[in-house]
Design an enzyme around this catalytic site. Structure first.
Site, PDB file in Angstrom:
ATOM      1  N   ARG A  94       0.828  -1.207   0.000  1.00  0.00           N
ATOM      2  CA  ARG A  94       0.000   0.000   0.000  1.00  0.00           C
ATOM      3  C   ARG A  94       0.861   1.256   0.000  1.00  0.00           C
ATOM      4  O   ARG A  94       0.527   2.249  -0.655  1.00  0.00           O
ATOM      5  CB  ARG A  94      -0.909   0.009   1.229  1.00  0.00           C
ATOM      6  CG  ARG A  94      -1.786   1.240   1.384  1.00  0.00           C
ATOM      7  CD  ARG A  94      -2.834   1.357   0.313  1.00  0.00           C
ATOM      8  NE  ARG A  94      -3.616   0.135   0.138  1.00  0.00           N
ATOM      9  CZ  ARG A  94      -4.596  -0.003  -0.742  1.00  0.00           C
ATOM     10  NH1 ARG A  94      -4.903   0.999  -1.553  1.00  0.00           N
ATOM     11  NH2 ARG A  94      -5.250  -1.153  -0.845  1.00  0.00           N
ATOM     12  N   ASN A 352      -1.774  -3.702   8.752  1.00  0.00           N
ATOM     13  CA  ASN A 352      -2.709  -4.798   8.539  1.00  0.00           C
ATOM     14  C   ASN A 352      -3.081  -4.957   7.074  1.00  0.00           C
ATOM     15  O   ASN A 352      -2.337  -4.531   6.203  1.00  0.00           O
ATOM     16  CB  ASN A 352      -3.923  -4.706   9.449  1.00  0.00           C
ATOM     17  CG  ASN A 352      -4.165  -6.063  10.115  1.00  0.00           C
ATOM     18  OD1 ASN A 352      -4.516  -7.028   9.439  1.00  0.00           O
ATOM     19  ND2 ASN A 352      -3.916  -6.155  11.414  1.00  0.00           N
ATOM     20  N   HIS A 354      -5.092  -3.782   4.724  1.00  0.00           N
ATOM     21  CA  HIS A 354      -5.070  -2.678   3.754  1.00  0.00           C
ATOM     22  C   HIS A 354      -3.641  -2.237   3.469  1.00  0.00           C
ATOM     23  O   HIS A 354      -3.311  -1.862   2.341  1.00  0.00           O
ATOM     24  CB  HIS A 354      -5.899  -1.502   4.275  1.00  0.00           C
ATOM     25  CG  HIS A 354      -6.136  -0.429   3.262  1.00  0.00           C
ATOM     26  ND1 HIS A 354      -5.380   0.729   3.213  1.00  0.00           N
ATOM     27  CD2 HIS A 354      -7.039  -0.334   2.250  1.00  0.00           C
ATOM     28  CE1 HIS A 354      -5.818   1.485   2.218  1.00  0.00           C
ATOM     29  NE2 HIS A 354      -6.816   0.877   1.617  1.00  0.00           N
ATOM     30  N   CYS A 355      -2.784  -2.303   4.477  1.00  0.00           N
ATOM     31  CA  CYS A 355      -1.391  -1.857   4.335  1.00  0.00           C
ATOM     32  C   CYS A 355      -0.571  -2.749   3.405  1.00  0.00           C
ATOM     33  O   CYS A 355       0.423  -2.291   2.839  1.00  0.00           O
ATOM     34  CB  CYS A 355      -0.701  -1.827   5.698  1.00  0.00           C
ATOM     35  SG  CYS A 355      -1.481  -0.786   6.935  1.00  0.00           S
ATOM     36  N   ILE A 356      -0.959  -4.013   3.276  1.00  0.00           N
ATOM     37  CA  ILE A 356      -0.141  -4.957   2.502  1.00  0.00           C
ATOM     38  C   ILE A 356      -0.708  -5.210   1.104  1.00  0.00           C
ATOM     39  O   ILE A 356      -0.194  -6.067   0.379  1.00  0.00           O
ATOM     40  CB  ILE A 356       0.047  -6.291   3.247  1.00  0.00           C
ATOM     41  CG1 ILE A 356      -1.282  -7.026   3.407  1.00  0.00           C
ATOM     42  CG2 ILE A 356       0.710  -6.048   4.609  1.00  0.00           C
ATOM     43  CD1 ILE A 356      -1.135  -8.452   3.959  1.00  0.00           C
TER      44      ILE A 356
END
EC number: 3.5.3.12
Length: 364
Positions: A94, A352, A354-356
């Site tokens: 992300r 989490n 969304h970040c990956i």
């Protein structure tokens, strides 16, 4: 053939679409840093595989992986997940991947922001970060899409848009002196408008408590649709997150978006609070930058989910609020299937789901 553009998305009629719009695929990066992921990243790799395999039921997934980890990733991932060898520094797609923008004809291009590992030499989380800074361009070249290279430091997790002219962000992150110290708030806002194709920026003061990214907005809220967000929440006035969420709530409910709509805020109760255990901390290699100490509070949030085609990929934690999160999100996404993934291992790394992940919108 992919080429670098010398204009800006806004000048060329491009804008950042809403994340709920149809995707061609999702991009991810395989984790392996032993100074961020415990036990040689083996537990995190299993969870990343679970996330990728869940998303792959609804849209294509491409996993970038180092040559050392290629066979391991291939064995853990379903066969319909594409695996491509690509050098990297860590696994936060992300933040390092391209922000994809589109125009009215359905053409897409990428925005390649400058990445400095969340702060560079003033609080950044690792060095070097040059491989991660090159990821966005590589993704664009693999996908054969043109891209804009900016001189502006920004991570994808620090912005959310409604695809209809409004962008959400936090002052805690974008105004931090370790990102773009030579730019004023007004200049930063102008960059956001030019490269995301938006008309209005809604500034929230703070992100989630103890978020080492300096308060990324994607851990605080998620945009459901134009004029509607879900916001990380707690009713516990003694919790340090309460004041942060209350400040955001008050601003959101008293601000009109770019099209003059009042913003509906659905409260999404936070998990926990959750803390790193002694066993978990001992499994992480010690380094000078990333802090992973026993009893350290983690920035746990249910807002850090991924919107796939017809599904929500939601992090859960074996927590008493997991079921409430599923119920809340099912109520605001009635036409999506809620797919849950036990995601504590990703949270231990600092983010989490969304970040990956990074979506690539569909082209016409």
């Amino acid at each position: 053939m992919s080429k670098k553009m010398n204009s800006t998305p806004k000048k060329d009629g491009f804008w950042m679409p809403g994340e709920w719009e149809k995707h061609d695929q999702c991009w991810m990066i395989w984790p392996e840093r032993s100074d961020n992921w415990r036990l040689g990243a083996k537990p995190a790799q299993r969870v990343f595989a679970n996330v990728a395999n869940a998303i792959a039921k609804y849209e294509k997934v491409t996993m970038l992986v180092s040559h050392q980890q290629f066979e391991n990733a291939r064995n853990l991932l379903d066969q319909n997940v594409r695996v491509i060898e690509c050098s990297n520094d860590d696994s936060w797609m992300r933040d390092v991947g391209p922000t994809i923008v589109k125009n009215k004809d359905g053409e897409i291009r990428g925005v390649d922001w400058v990445f400095n590992a969340w702060g560079g030499f003033k609080g950044g989380l690792y060095f070097p970060w040059d491989k991660d800074d090159a990821i966005a361009r590589k993704v664009c070249e693999i996908s054969n899409i043109d891209y804009y290279r900016t001189d502006f430091v920004l991570e994808g997790g620090s912005i959310h848009t409604d695809g209809d002219g409004t962008l959400y962000t936090t002052e805690e992150c974008l105004l931090n002196e370790n990102r773009n110290p030579d730019l004023s708030k007004e200049q930063i806002e102008e960059n956001l408008k030019e490269y995301c194709g938006v008309e209005k920026v809604i500034w929230l003061p703070l992100g989630v408590y103890n978020d080492e990214t300096n308060g990324h907005v994607d851990n605080l809220l998620h945009v459901v649709s134009p004029g509607h967000v879900v916001l990380t929440w707690t009713d516990d006035t003694t919790d340090p997150q309460y004041e942060r969420s209350k400040l955001a709530y008050d601003i959101l409910t008293n601000t009109l978006d770019a099209k003059g709509r009042k913003i509906k805020v659905t409260k999404l109760h936070q998990p926990g609070p959750l803390f790193i255990t002694k066993e978990e901390a001992e499994g992480i290699d010690v380094c000078d930058t990333m802090s992973r100490e026993p009893e350290q509070r983690m920035p746990a949030s249910y807002a850090n989910f991924y919107i796939a085609n017809n599904a929500i990929i939601l992090p859960i934690f074996g927590d008493k609020y997991d079921d409430l999160a599923v119920k809340t999100l099912q109520s605001v996404y009635p036409n999506h299937k809620i797919e849950t993934v036990m995601a504590r291992e990703i949270l231990l790394g600092g983010g989490n789901i969304h970040c990956i992940t990074q979506q690539q919108p569909t082209t016409k």
